[in-house]
Scaffold this motif. Structure first.
Motif, PDB file in Angstrom:
ATOM      1  N   LEU A 167       0.837  -1.207   0.000  1.00 26.87           N
ATOM      2  CA  LEU A 167       0.000   0.000   0.000  1.00 26.87           C
ATOM      3  C   LEU A 167       0.869   1.253   0.000  1.00 26.87           C
ATOM      4  CD1 LEU A 167      -2.856  -0.959   2.506  1.00 26.87           C
ATOM      5  CD2 LEU A 167      -3.100  -0.549   0.053  1.00 26.87           C
ATOM      6  N   ALA A 168       1.897   1.255   0.832  1.00 25.02           N
ATOM      7  CA  ALA A 168       2.796   2.419   0.880  1.00 25.02           C
ATOM      8  C   ALA A 168       3.484   2.619  -0.466  1.00 25.02           C
ATOM      9  CB  ALA A 168       3.824   2.237   1.994  1.00 25.02           C
ATOM     10  N   HIS A 169       3.825   1.518  -1.127  1.00 20.39           N
ATOM     11  CA  HIS A 169       4.464   1.616  -2.450  1.00 20.39           C
ATOM     12  C   HIS A 169       3.497   2.220  -3.474  1.00 20.39           C
ATOM     13  CE1 HIS A 169       7.156   0.714  -5.734  1.00 20.39           C
ATOM     14  NE2 HIS A 169       6.217  -0.019  -6.333  1.00 20.39           N
ATOM     15  N   LEU A 170       2.251   1.757  -3.468  1.00 23.96           N
ATOM     16  CA  LEU A 170       1.252   2.322  -4.381  1.00 23.96           C
ATOM     17  C   LEU A 170       1.042   3.812  -4.117  1.00 23.96           C
ATOM     18  CD1 LEU A 170      -1.590  -0.382  -4.614  1.00 23.96           C
ATOM     19  CD2 LEU A 170       0.087   0.248  -6.358  1.00 23.96           C
ATOM     20  N   ALA A 171       0.974   4.180  -2.844  1.00 24.31           N
ATOM     21  CA  ALA A 171       0.787   5.593  -2.492  1.00 24.31           C
ATOM     22  C   ALA A 171       1.958   6.433  -2.979  1.00 24.31           C
ATOM     23  CB  ALA A 171       0.613   5.742  -0.984  1.00 24.31           C
ATOM     24  N   HIS A 172       3.174   5.902  -2.849  1.00 25.86           N
ATOM     25  CA  HIS A 172       4.362   6.623  -3.315  1.00 25.86           C
ATOM     26  C   HIS A 172       4.320   6.803  -4.833  1.00 25.86           C
ATOM     27  CE1 HIS A 172       8.497   7.998  -3.498  1.00 25.86           C
ATOM     28  NE2 HIS A 172       8.743   7.083  -4.442  1.00 25.86           N
ATOM     29  N   GLN A 173       3.921   5.772  -5.555  1.00 26.92           N
ATOM     30  CA  GLN A 173       3.829   5.867  -7.006  1.00 26.92           C
ATOM     31  C   GLN A 173       2.803   6.916  -7.436  1.00 26.92           C
ATOM     32  OE1 GLN A 173       3.034   1.741  -8.126  1.00 26.92           O
ATOM     33  NE2 GLN A 173       5.092   1.610  -9.040  1.00 26.92           N
ATOM     34  N   ALA A 174       1.691   6.989  -6.697  1.00 28.08           N
ATOM     35  CA  ALA A 174       0.632   7.951  -7.041  1.00 28.08           C
ATOM     36  C   ALA A 174       0.900   9.335  -6.449  1.00 28.08           C
ATOM     37  CB  ALA A 174      -0.724   7.438  -6.544  1.00 28.08           C
ATOM     38  N   ARG A 175       1.990   9.471  -5.694  1.00 30.20           N
ATOM     39  CA  ARG A 175       2.351  10.737  -5.032  1.00 30.20           C
ATOM     40  C   ARG A 175       1.254  11.193  -4.061  1.00 30.20           C
ATOM     41  NH1 ARG A 175       2.302  14.577  -8.474  1.00 30.20           N
ATOM     42  NH2 ARG A 175       1.422  13.390 -10.206  1.00 30.20           N
ATOM     43  N   VAL A 176       0.699  10.198  -3.355  1.00 29.20           N
ATOM     44  CA  VAL A 176      -0.295  10.461  -2.314  1.00 29.20           C
ATOM     45  C   VAL A 176       0.340  10.132  -0.966  1.00 29.20           C
ATOM     46  CG1 VAL A 176      -2.531   9.791  -1.349  1.00 29.20           C
ATOM     47  CG2 VAL A 176      -2.258   9.990  -3.827  1.00 29.20           C
ATOM     48  N   PRO A 177       0.471  11.086  -0.041  1.00 29.18           N
ATOM     49  CA  PRO A 177       1.107  10.814   1.256  1.00 29.18           C
ATOM     50  C   PRO A 177       0.315   9.786   2.062  1.00 29.18           C
ATOM     51  CG  PRO A 177       0.880  13.175   0.864  1.00 29.18           C
ATOM     52  CD  PRO A 177       0.065  12.493  -0.177  1.00 29.18           C
ATOM     53  N   ALA A 178       1.026   8.926   2.762  1.00 26.81           N
ATOM     54  CA  ALA A 178       0.392   7.935   3.636  1.00 26.81           C
ATOM     55  C   ALA A 178       0.339   8.472   5.061  1.00 26.81           C
ATOM     56  CB  ALA A 178       1.168   6.623   3.600  1.00 26.81           C
ATOM     57  N   VAL A 179      -0.712   8.086   5.792  1.00 24.39           N
ATOM     58  CA  VAL A 179      -0.877   8.521   7.181  1.00 24.39           C
ATOM     59  C   VAL A 179      -1.381   7.332   7.993  1.00 24.39           C
ATOM     60  CG1 VAL A 179      -3.232   9.342   6.723  1.00 24.39           C
ATOM     61  CG2 VAL A 179      -1.983  10.216   8.696  1.00 24.39           C
ATOM     62  N   VAL A 180      -0.886   7.199   9.204  1.00 19.41           N
ATOM     63  CA  VAL A 180      -1.245   6.067  10.069  1.00 19.41           C
ATOM     64  C   VAL A 180      -2.561   6.338  10.783  1.00 19.41           C
ATOM     65  CG1 VAL A 180      -0.602   4.880  12.209  1.00 19.41           C
ATOM     66  CG2 VAL A 180       1.100   5.246  10.417  1.00 19.41           C
ATOM     67  N   THR A 181      -3.436   5.325  10.825  1.00 20.77           N
ATOM     68  CA  THR A 181      -4.634   5.368  11.667  1.00 20.77           C
ATOM     69  C   THR A 181      -4.783   4.015  12.359  1.00 20.77           C
ATOM     70  OG1 THR A 181      -6.294   4.486  10.123  1.00 20.77           O
ATOM     71  CG2 THR A 181      -5.735   6.834   9.915  1.00 20.77           C
ATOM     72  N   ASN A 182      -5.546   3.982  13.428  1.00 28.59           N
ATOM     73  CA  ASN A 182      -5.761   2.735  14.158  1.00 28.59           C
ATOM     74  C   ASN A 182      -7.197   2.240  14.036  1.00 28.59           C
ATOM     75  OD1 ASN A 182      -4.814   0.629  15.865  1.00 28.59           O
ATOM     76  ND2 ASN A 182      -5.826   1.590  17.611  1.00 28.59           N
ATOM     77  N   ASP A 183      -8.065   3.016  13.362  1.00 23.98           N
ATOM     78  CA  ASP A 183      -9.470   2.620  13.155  1.00 23.98           C
ATOM     79  C   ASP A 183     -10.119   2.215  14.475  1.00 23.98           C
ATOM     80  OD1 ASP A 183     -11.840   2.147  11.923  1.00 23.98           O
ATOM     81  OD2 ASP A 183     -11.178   0.415  10.770  1.00 23.98           O
ATOM     82  N   VAL A 184     -10.193   3.168  15.401  1.00 18.10           N
ATOM     83  CA  VAL A 184     -10.635   2.907  16.775  1.00 18.10           C
ATOM     84  C   VAL A 184     -12.157   2.774  16.850  1.00 18.10           C
ATOM     85  CG1 VAL A 184     -10.767   3.912  19.085  1.00 18.10           C
ATOM     86  CG2 VAL A 184      -8.640   4.054  17.771  1.00 18.10           C
ATOM     87  N   LEU A 185     -12.625   1.741  17.551  1.00 15.63           N
ATOM     88  CA  LEU A 185     -14.052   1.527  17.781  1.00 15.63           C
ATOM     89  C   LEU A 185     -14.440   1.660  19.253  1.00 15.63           C
ATOM     90  CD1 LEU A 185     -14.839  -1.530  15.466  1.00 15.63           C
ATOM     91  CD2 LEU A 185     -15.435   0.866  15.086  1.00 15.63           C
ATOM     92  N   PHE A 186     -13.467   1.576  20.163  1.00 18.04           N
ATOM     93  CA  PHE A 186     -13.765   1.693  21.591  1.00 18.04           C
ATOM     94  C   PHE A 186     -12.513   2.183  22.303  1.00 18.04           C
ATOM     95  CE2 PHE A 186     -13.644  -2.598  19.910  1.00 18.04           C
ATOM     96  CZ  PHE A 186     -12.495  -3.146  20.455  1.00 18.04           C
ATOM     97  N   HIS A 187     -12.682   2.723  23.503  1.00 13.77           N
ATOM     98  CA  HIS A 187     -11.563   3.413  24.136  1.00 13.77           C
ATOM     99  C   HIS A 187     -10.592   2.493  24.861  1.00 13.77           C
ATOM    100  CE1 HIS A 187     -14.380   2.983  27.450  1.00 13.77           C
ATOM    101  NE2 HIS A 187     -13.505   3.468  28.305  1.00 13.77           N
ATOM    102  N   THR A 188     -11.076   1.385  25.423  1.00 17.18           N
ATOM    103  CA  THR A 188     -10.197   0.431  26.103  1.00 17.18           C
ATOM    104  C   THR A 188     -10.547  -0.984  25.651  1.00 17.18           C
ATOM    105  OG1 THR A 188     -11.703   0.301  27.996  1.00 17.18           O
ATOM    106  CG2 THR A 188      -9.874   1.878  28.146  1.00 17.18           C
TER     107      THR A 188
END
Length: 517
Positions: A167-188
């Motif tokens: 995914l990071a490689h595809l983003a680099h090829q398309a010149r789209v910056p990658a950003v980290v998320t954790n897709d949070v559904l609950f706090h603990t």
């Protein structure tokens, strides 16, 4: 060592049977973990933004207003408005999708996002690194340029690290910056079991038959910044980019304010001039033998305060609705704090004569509180629909709406839904819920013990404990039913077209959340 990090993909329980934690729980946990900011992105909804805004203020953690959009012909995306105008466009986009799809759904296309996407930061949520993902990245870059990003999120599946690399490689090829998320559904982590329960409720299944409908991994909770840095150690620039997005999103709900469109009956008059003319005309009709000096003084005082607060358009709108109702012989009358207004009386909105009573206008409109006025008007129930349809026709459906209301679980509903998820027999559920009277908000152990049911049974005990956790959790969003006490028209406001705030003139008494139309 402290690692700067903002979690940009947080789902609250205002995603309705998807998230399992409240905004305040999420923000308090973020503060405890040292997370700088939370991007609240409920699914196709901004229903939780008011509570998230309050929670952010209480905890000192920055709120990044956002939304997850599930597009019909494109991959899911997260969108974040950078300013107030962009927030207005996002609200209009959601209104468009919900109007198309009907109750509880939202139908949006990629073309809609592009049309209303000015000022929005857009993060693509890819599943796999395939040709479709590459195509989506190219389209995203072409449409949003430097406002386009792609999320890197662990899915806890086989070859997860290879998936992130591709995914990071595809983003680099398309010149789209990658950003980290954790897709949070609950706090603990211990809230996972409740998240499974609401998933089963949403899918109309039991916990024994849920299968892959449940989330596949248990770490959809907020993690410390250092842990996120460890998990994504190969992508430190994607960790740092979370703060870049926070810095770019300058919008806050504090930027919103009531903004009334002009409503003038006579061309060339300002709203204040029109209101004053109607007021003195109404006063002359109400007191044919002459306006009492005390009433004249009260009217002058109220009109001056209304002018300073710029509320004249609001009074003109209410007067317009009441005037139409009375012209059709529809019974109506204002009530509540508006009864303290002499202006409302002479305009025919209320029936409290200021010449016979001692009114305190500041109970209704106060320069110190600076709260927008709120005039409640009751209409006879048999003809209320006529008034609603006139409002839609007069102001247009793009500027009129019934007030949104969040329906939350009470004790009986929570017990019934959790009981079904746990696979309890219907007669057992009926016996347990039958011990809860009226609109009870808690489970009475004493009453439950009198049923003779073995409350020490593990499944029954778990049902009762989970039902307690579910009480107060939002179940769904709906419109306030215009009947009984709900038959009260108020002027409400929502963020509409690109120009900013628009009027929701046909709002019916109820709970309003920003952006829920």
């Amino acid at each position: 060592m402290s690692v700067p990090y903002a979690e940009l993909q947080v789902t609250t329980y205002f995603s309705f049977l998807r998230g399992a934690s409240s905004p305040i729980e999420l923000f308090e946990q973020a503060k405890a973990l040292g997370i700088e900011a939370l991007g609240v992105c409920d699914r196709n909804s901004l229903a939780g933004m008011v509570q998230a805004h309050v929670a952010a203020k209480e905890t000192g953690i920055r709120l990044v207003v956002g939304c997850r959009l599930d597009l019909a012909n494109f991959a899911p995306v997260l969108v974040y408005p950078t300013d107030r105008a962009a927030y207005g466009r996002l609200c209009r986009l959601l209104s468009l999708g919900k109007a198309r799809a009907g109750k509880g759904k939202c139908h949006l296309l990629w073309e809609d996002l592009v049309a209303w996407g000015e000022g929005l930061l857009v993060i693509l949520l890819p599943d796999t690194a395939d040709d479709a993902c590459a195509l989506h990245l190219r389209k995203l870059k072409d449409a949003f340029a430097d406002r386009a990003y792609m999320a890197l999120t662990l899915r806890r599946r086989p070859n997860d690290q290879m998936r992130l690399y591709e995914l990071a490689h595809l983003a680099h090829q398309a010149r789209v910056p990658a950003v980290v998320t954790n897709d949070v559904l609950f706090h603990t982590h211990d809230r996972r079991i409740l998240q499974d329960v609401v998933t089963c409720i949403r899918n109309h299944t039991t916990i024994d038959e849920a299968g892959f409908a449940r989330e596949r991994h248990v770490d959809r909770y907020l993690k410390p910044p250092a842990e996120m840095a460890r998990l994504f150690s190969r992508y430190p620039e994607a960790i740092d980019r979370t703060r870049e997005i926070v810095a770019r999103c300058r919008f806050s709900l504090d930027d919103l304010a009531y903004q009334y469109p002009d409503e003038v009956s006579i061309p060339g008059q300002s709203p204040q001039q029109a209101l004053e003319a109607l007021t003195w005309e109404g006063a002359t009709a109400a007191y044919p033998e002459g306006i009492p000096p005390e009433v004249r003084k009260t009217l002058s005082h109220e009109l001056a305060l209304i002018g300073r607060m710029d509320y004249a358009p609001y009074f003109l709108t209410v007067h317009s609705i009441v005037r139409h109702a009375r012209s059709q012989g529809i019974l109506c009358q204002g009530r509540g704090s508006a009864a303290n207004s002499a202006v409302c009386y002479v305009l025919g909105i209320t029936a409290i004569d200021p010449a016979r009573t001692s009114l305190l206008f500041e109970r209704f409109v106060s320069e110190e509180r600076r709260e927008p006025p709120d005039i409640d008007v009751d209409f006879e129930h048999a003809r209320r629909e006529q008034v609603i349809q006139w409002i839609y026709g007069h102001y247009g459906r793009n500027h009129a709406a019934l007030t949104a209301v969040v329906t939350r679980y009470r004790a009986k509903g929570a017990l019934r839904d959790v009981g079904k998820v746990m696979g309890l027999p219907e007669d057992l559920i009926r016996t347990l819920s039958g011990q809860i009277w009226g609109w009870g908000r808690k489970l009475d152990e004493g009453a439950l013990n009198e049923t003779g049911i073995d409350l020490s049974d593990r499944r029954i005990r778990l049902t009762l404990d989970l039902a307690r956790c579910l009480i107060g959790v939002p179940r769904h969003l709906s419109r306030k039913h215009p009947a009984g006490d709900a038959g009260i028209f108020r002027r409400r406001w929502y963020c509409g077209p690109a120009g900013g705030l628009s009027s929701a003139r046909a709002g019916v008494h109820g709970c309003v959340d920003w952006g829920c139309h």
